[in-house]
Scaffold this motif. Structure first.
Motif, short mmCIF file in Angstrom:
data_model
loop_
_atom_site.label_atom_id
_atom_site.label_comp_id
_atom_site.label_asym_id
_atom_site.label_seq_id
_atom_site.Cartn_x
_atom_site.Cartn_y
_atom_site.Cartn_z
N SER A 168 -11.74 39.70 -1.18
CA SER A 168 -11.47 40.05 0.22
C SER A 168 -11.49 41.56 0.41
N GLU A 171 -26.18 37.39 -6.75
CA GLU A 171 -25.24 36.59 -5.98
C GLU A 171 -25.62 35.11 -6.01
N VAL A 217 -11.80 36.17 2.09
CA VAL A 217 -12.73 35.36 1.30
C VAL A 217 -11.92 34.65 0.22
N LYS A 263 -13.19 43.72 -1.41
CA LYS A 263 -14.59 44.15 -1.51
C LYS A 263 -15.34 43.87 -0.21
N GLU A 264 -15.20 42.65 0.31
CA GLU A 264 -15.93 42.29 1.54
C GLU A 264 -15.44 43.09 2.74
N ASN A 265 -14.18 43.47 2.74
CA ASN A 265 -13.65 44.25 3.86
C ASN A 265 -14.12 45.69 3.87
N VAL A 288 -15.36 32.01 3.73
CA VAL A 288 -15.13 33.25 4.46
C VAL A 288 -14.49 32.90 5.79
N PHE A 316 -21.65 48.35 1.46
CA PHE A 316 -20.34 48.12 0.84
C PHE A 316 -19.81 49.42 0.24
N THR A 360 -24.51 35.11 0.31
CA THR A 360 -23.34 35.89 0.69
C THR A 360 -23.80 37.13 1.44
N LEU A 361 -22.84 37.79 2.07
CA LEU A 361 -23.16 39.03 2.77
C LEU A 361 -23.64 40.09 1.78
N TYR A 362 -23.04 40.11 0.60
CA TYR A 362 -23.43 41.11 -0.40
C TYR A 362 -24.86 40.91 -0.88
#
Length: 332
Positions: free
Chosen positions: A174, A293, A191, A176-178, A310, A254, A280-282
């Motif tokens: 979470s 990923e 996440v 990392k994604e934020n 997510v 990121f 994934t978004l990444y």
């Protein structure tokens, strides 16, 4: 620089020879200009040409026979050099330092990796010569591969920033994604990688190692252009996605000093992301991250039957933005 200007003497009805000479000069100048503007080779090609860690000759290949616990060790100077070169290339200010993992954490990580599905464990043991530990990496983890005199990549190395894993798996992913989203009061973006019973720091490390292993496998199998390729033709490789299918992906970054999106834009971002083939978004960052990923999520959600969800929570309302995308029809 001014290459060409209109000459009024080159008019209809005048001797054309001077015009042809000027035109030929212009064509030559345009050709030379185009040659000078040829796209620069990828940063990886320059780094792999000079970084000792990326050459098989730097390594004692007998280290590939070590048990997993023995491979978890502080980063050596060739690996620190490799990190510094990438940080400089990517504009990161972090300066890595070797770090030693706590003995209990090391034992727990080795045990977690030993419980991977047997084919995955075999790949890890065969192709990962070390899982090096550092502080101040500039991110959670990274990987590299070593090439031999034939240009093949028989093995690679993984690097973990152990300070990034003071959080449990769901908190880490979470966080990392934020880094893509600027926070807003009353709104959270989360996440889920693990059910609560197995939501540990070590589980987060395992997921990251799967992702980084994907980078190495992409090189070993040549599923993507070699890191050493100066002018790769990505269309020749089997793992190529149409990145134009998701226009907003160009804004995704990121670990940015200033996140590119407000968290209030997350729902709109995922509404455009949802029909795509990215897991994934990444994975939208580039082809390398897309491969890794997909590799990690397949093992995580299909082979290990773990969750990937997510969610956006705004004023007490929870919206599911994505779940187990590796199993969606468009991913086939």
């Amino acid at each position: 620089m001014k290459f060409f200007s209109y000459d009024p003497t080159c008019a209809i009805g005048t001797d054309p020879r001077g015009c042809f000479m000027r035109l030929n000069s212009l064509v030559l100048l345009l050709f030379l200009t185009a040659a000078c503007q040829e796209p620069a080779p990828p940063a990886s090609a320059a780094i792999y040409a000079i970084a000792p860690a990326t050459h098989v000759s730097t390594w004692d290949q007998n280290l590939l026979g070590r048990p997993l616990p023995a491979r978890i060790e502080p980063a050596t100077e060739p690996l620190l050099d490799y990190i510094r070169r990438w940080n400089e290339s990517d504009g990161f200010q972090a300066v890595p330092k070797p770090a030693r993992m706590d003995a209990k954490d090391k034992e727990a990580l080795a045990r977690e990796l030993s419980n991977l599905p047997p084919p995955v464990l075999k790949l890890l043991q065969k192709h990962v010569i070390t899982i090096a530990t550092v502080e101040d990496l500039g991110g959670s983890a990274m990987a590299g591969a070593a090439f031999d005199d034939r240009g093949e990549f028989p093995f690679g190395f993984l690097i973990l920033d152990i300070n990034m894993f003071k959080r449990n798996a769901n908190q880490w992913i979470s966080y990392k994604e934020n880094t893509v989203f600027q926070p807003e009061p009353g709104t959270s973006y989360t996440v889920t990688l693990e059910p609560e019973v197995s939501n540990t720091r070590i589980a987060g490390m395992r997921f990251v190692i799967l992702h980084e292993l994907g980078h190495i496998i992409a090189q070993v199998t040549r599923s993507l252009p070699a890191f050493t390729d100066r002018r790769p033709d990505r269309n020749k490789f089997p793992f190529a996605r149409t990145f134009d299918e998701f226009p907003l992906r160009g804004r995704i970054k990121f670990y940015a000093d200033k996140p590119p999106f407000s968290v209030m834009e997350a729902e709109r971002l995922y509404s455009e992301f949802s029909p795509t083939r990215f897991p994934t978004l990444y994975s939208c960052v580039d082809e390398e991250e897309d491969f890794s990923e997909t590799f990690a999520l397949y093992i995580h959600t299909v082979l290990m039957k773990k969750p990937y969800e997510v969610k956006l929570i705004e004023k007490g309302k929870t919206t599911l933005l994505a779940r187990d995308r590796i199993l969606l029809p468009q991913m086939k």
